[in-house]
Write an enzyme that holds these catalytic residues in place. Structure first.
Site, PDB file in Angstrom:
ATOM      1  N   TYR A   1     -16.833  10.357   7.485  1.00 36.94           N
ATOM      2  CA  TYR A   1     -16.063   9.109   7.309  1.00 36.94           C
ATOM      3  C   TYR A   1     -16.978   7.970   6.838  1.00 36.94           C
ATOM      4  O   TYR A   1     -16.546   7.084   6.107  1.00 36.94           O
ATOM      5  CB  TYR A   1     -15.335   8.747   8.608  1.00 36.94           C
ATOM      6  CG  TYR A   1     -14.184   7.788   8.426  1.00 36.94           C
ATOM      7  CD1 TYR A   1     -14.160   6.574   9.099  1.00 36.94           C
ATOM      8  CD2 TYR A   1     -13.123   8.087   7.582  1.00 36.94           C
ATOM      9  CE1 TYR A   1     -13.109   5.686   8.946  1.00 36.94           C
ATOM     10  CE2 TYR A   1     -12.062   7.210   7.427  1.00 36.94           C
ATOM     11  CZ  TYR A   1     -12.054   6.009   8.116  1.00 36.94           C
ATOM     12  OH  TYR A   1     -11.014   5.136   7.955  1.00 36.94           O
TER      13      TYR A   1
ATOM     14  N   ALA B   1     -12.741   3.694  -0.695  1.00 39.18           N
ATOM     15  CA  ALA B   1     -14.192   3.865  -0.747  1.00 39.18           C
ATOM     16  C   ALA B   1     -14.446   4.948  -1.794  1.00 39.18           C
ATOM     17  O   ALA B   1     -13.554   5.763  -2.063  1.00 39.18           O
ATOM     18  CB  ALA B   1     -14.758   4.301   0.602  1.00 39.18           C
TER      19      ALA B   1
ATOM     20  N   ILE C   1       1.348   6.343   4.867  1.00 39.80           N
ATOM     21  CA  ILE C   1       1.674   5.731   6.166  1.00 39.80           C
ATOM     22  C   ILE C   1       2.508   4.479   5.913  1.00 39.80           C
ATOM     23  O   ILE C   1       3.472   4.196   6.615  1.00 39.80           O
ATOM     24  CB  ILE C   1       0.397   5.390   6.962  1.00 39.80           C
ATOM     25  CG1 ILE C   1      -0.342   6.673   7.345  1.00 39.80           C
ATOM     26  CG2 ILE C   1       0.760   4.591   8.213  1.00 39.80           C
ATOM     27  CD1 ILE C   1      -1.651   6.444   8.090  1.00 39.80           C
TER      28      ILE C   1
ATOM     29  N   THR D   1      -2.393  12.447   3.835  1.00 36.84           N
ATOM     30  CA  THR D   1      -1.885  11.544   2.799  1.00 36.84           C
ATOM     31  C   THR D   1      -2.738  11.711   1.525  1.00 36.84           C
ATOM     32  O   THR D   1      -3.761  12.390   1.535  1.00 36.84           O
ATOM     33  CB  THR D   1      -2.022  10.076   3.255  1.00 36.84           C
ATOM     34  OG1 THR D   1      -3.420   9.820   3.468  1.00 36.84           O
ATOM     35  CG2 THR D   1      -1.246   9.817   4.534  1.00 36.84           C
TER      36      THR D   1
ATOM     37  N   LYS E   1     -14.051  -0.072   8.381  1.00 42.86           N
ATOM     38  CA  LYS E   1     -13.003  -0.183   9.414  1.00 42.86           C
ATOM     39  C   LYS E   1     -13.512  -0.969  10.618  1.00 42.86           C
ATOM     40  O   LYS E   1     -12.764  -1.715  11.252  1.00 42.86           O
ATOM     41  CB  LYS E   1     -12.509   1.191   9.848  1.00 42.86           C
ATOM     42  CG  LYS E   1     -11.696   1.949   8.795  1.00 42.86           C
ATOM     43  CD  LYS E   1     -10.442   1.222   8.341  1.00 42.86           C
ATOM     44  CE  LYS E   1      -9.562   2.104   7.467  1.00 42.86           C
ATOM     45  NZ  LYS E   1      -8.353   1.420   6.983  1.00 42.86           N
TER      46      LYS E   1
ATOM     47  N   GLY F   1       0.756  -1.246   0.000  1.00 39.74           N
ATOM     48  CA  GLY F   1       0.000   0.000   0.000  1.00 39.74           C
ATOM     49  C   GLY F   1       0.779   1.285   0.000  1.00 39.74           C
ATOM     50  O   GLY F   1       0.231   2.344   0.295  1.00 39.74           O
TER      51      GLY F   1
HETATM   52  C1  LIG Z   1     -13.666  12.596   8.815  1.00 32.50           C
HETATM   53  C2  LIG Z   1     -12.433  11.823   9.203  1.00 32.50           C
HETATM   54  C3  LIG Z   1     -11.182  12.644   8.944  1.00 32.50           C
HETATM   55  C4  LIG Z   1      -9.927  11.824   9.256  1.00 32.50           C
HETATM   56  C5  LIG Z   1      -9.732  10.734   8.213  1.00 32.50           C
HETATM   57  C6  LIG Z   1      -8.419   9.987   8.489  1.00 32.50           C
HETATM   58  C7  LIG Z   1      -8.210   9.012   7.384  1.00 32.50           C
HETATM   59  C8  LIG Z   1      -7.504   9.399   6.249  1.00 32.50           C
HETATM   60  C9  LIG Z   1      -7.306   8.483   5.208  1.00 32.50           C
HETATM   61  C10 LIG Z   1      -7.826   7.202   5.311  1.00 32.50           C
HETATM   62  O1  LIG Z   1      -7.652   6.258   4.304  1.00 32.50           O
HETATM   63  C11 LIG Z   1      -8.505   6.295   3.232  1.00 32.50           C
HETATM   64  C12 LIG Z   1      -8.240   5.424   2.184  1.00 32.50           C
HETATM   65  C13 LIG Z   1      -9.015   5.451   1.040  1.00 32.50           C
HETATM   66  C14 LIG Z   1     -10.075   6.340   0.977  1.00 32.50           C
HETATM   67  O2  LIG Z   1     -10.850   6.357  -0.176  1.00 32.50           O
HETATM   68  C15 LIG Z   1     -10.506   7.266  -1.138  1.00 32.50           C
HETATM   69  C16 LIG Z   1      -9.358   8.045  -1.057  1.00 32.50           C
HETATM   70  C17 LIG Z   1      -9.090   8.940  -2.119  1.00 32.50           C
HETATM   71  C18 LIG Z   1      -9.936   8.992  -3.211  1.00 32.50           C
HETATM   72  C19 LIG Z   1     -11.048   8.148  -3.218  1.00 32.50           C
HETATM   73  O3  LIG Z   1     -11.887   8.176  -4.265  1.00 32.50           O
HETATM   74  N1  LIG Z   1     -11.315   7.305  -2.189  1.00 32.50           N
HETATM   75  C20 LIG Z   1     -10.364   7.194   2.023  1.00 32.50           C
HETATM   76  C21 LIG Z   1      -9.564   7.183   3.172  1.00 32.50           C
HETATM   77  C22 LIG Z   1      -8.521   6.824   6.458  1.00 32.50           C
HETATM   78  O4  LIG Z   1      -9.006   5.558   6.512  1.00 32.50           O
HETATM   79  C23 LIG Z   1      -8.721   7.724   7.500  1.00 32.50           C
END
Ligand SMILES: CCCCCCc1ccc(Oc2ccc(Oc3cccc(O)n3)cc2)c(O)c1
Length: 257
Positions: A159, A99, A22, A197, A166, A15
């Site tokens: 989220y 997602a 991370i 990120t 999760k 990943g």
């Molecule tokens: C409202 C909560 C704010 C803190 C979020 C912290 C976080 C940041 C990134 C995280 O990892 C993802 C991985 C994929 C993901 O789906 C995405 C990412 C970018 C574009 C997209 O179309 N989907 C969303 C978050 C994650 O699980 C958690």
């Protein structure tokens, strides 16, 4: 990190997208602890950046392989290639989630069946798919580490569907720990505080959560990939030999509020 805690051990890091990932923070800490690393990436788009990053690790001639976790055949062939290359591994860092962006804002109620299943498939089931294949390579026991977020334990605005995925991932950690303990394989999660990120760009209003952490978390600062990486070294090392099925929050203490 140093301390050579992982000298002579081999880990698969799944990943890494870029240097802010991370997964890259975990890779750097494992490398500093003396580990040998193998990287997998999901899409061709990531291959170059993963190869370029892996090349910056002194003394590592890392294997870099594609692995689409939505395909059982791909996961099987990826770990078959790893087995042929190194024989035995000592752990896997699973740093994979996805997602649909449209479902990471507004009401959770807007989630549709397809988006829900996609998030579950990539962000939760993939850990089980990987564990099934990795198990056969961990002939000397091992440790599996995955990444989660507080939104899997509480309803955090925006989220949404990823939070439900999760929650599924965190429950999977416990069931996998239960199954694999007898093989000497431990399974744990690191619940990381918000980090800016590439993935975080998919979550609406990420900045306001980051600001809230910096203002209110016990440590009054955001989490870094280095801190998560160092906790991963602990979870992969002998130091955590009595720990499995656990979820360690590396979040400046925010979850206690
Ligand atoms: C409202 C909560 C704010 C803190 C979020 C912290 C976080 C940041 C990134 C995280 O990892 C993802 C991985 C994929 C993901 O789906 C995405 C990412 C970018 C574009 C997209 O179309 N989907 C969303 C978050 C994650 O699980 C958690």
């Amino acid at each position: 990190m140093g301390m050579n805690l992982l000298e002579g051990k081999t880990y698969v890091v799944m990943g890494v997208a870029n240097q802010r990932s991370i997964a890259w923070g975990i890779a750097r800490s494992l490398h500093s602890a003396g580990a040998k690393l193998i990287f997998t990436y999901a899409t061709e788009r990531m291959e170059k950046s993963v190869r370029d990053l892996a090349a910056t690790l002194e003394g590592q001639e890392s294997l870099v392989l594609p692995c689409d976790v939505t395909s059982d055949e791909d996961v099987a062939s990826c770990f078959k290639a790893i087995k042929e290359a190194v024989g035995t591994i000592h752990g896997v860092a699973h740093c994979i989630a996805f997602a649909n962006k449209e479902e990471l804002k507004g009401e959770y109620l807007n989630t549709n069946r397809e988006g829900f299943l996609l998030a579950q498939n990539i962000s939760a089931y993939s850990l089980t798919a990987v564990a099934k294949e990795a198990r056969t390579l961990m002939t000397e026991g091992g440790s599996i580490v995955t990444l989660t977020y507080l939104g899997g334990e509480r309803a955090i605005k925006n989220y949404n569907v990823m939070g439900v995925a999760k929650a599924s991932l965190e429950a999977s950690v416990k069931y996998l720990a239960s199954d694999l303990g007898k093989d000497g394989i431990r399974v744990n999660a690191i619940s990381a505080g918000p980090i800016r990120t590439l993935s975080a760009k998919g979550v609406s209003d990420f900045n306001s959560i980051l600001r809230e952490i910096e203002e209110r978390a016990p440590l009054r600062r955001a989490t870094t990939t280095e801190e998560v990486g160092d906790t991963a070294v602990y979870l992969f090392s002998h130091l955590s030999r009595g720990v499995t099925g656990e979820n360690i929050h590396v979040d400046s203490g925010y979850h206690v509020l």
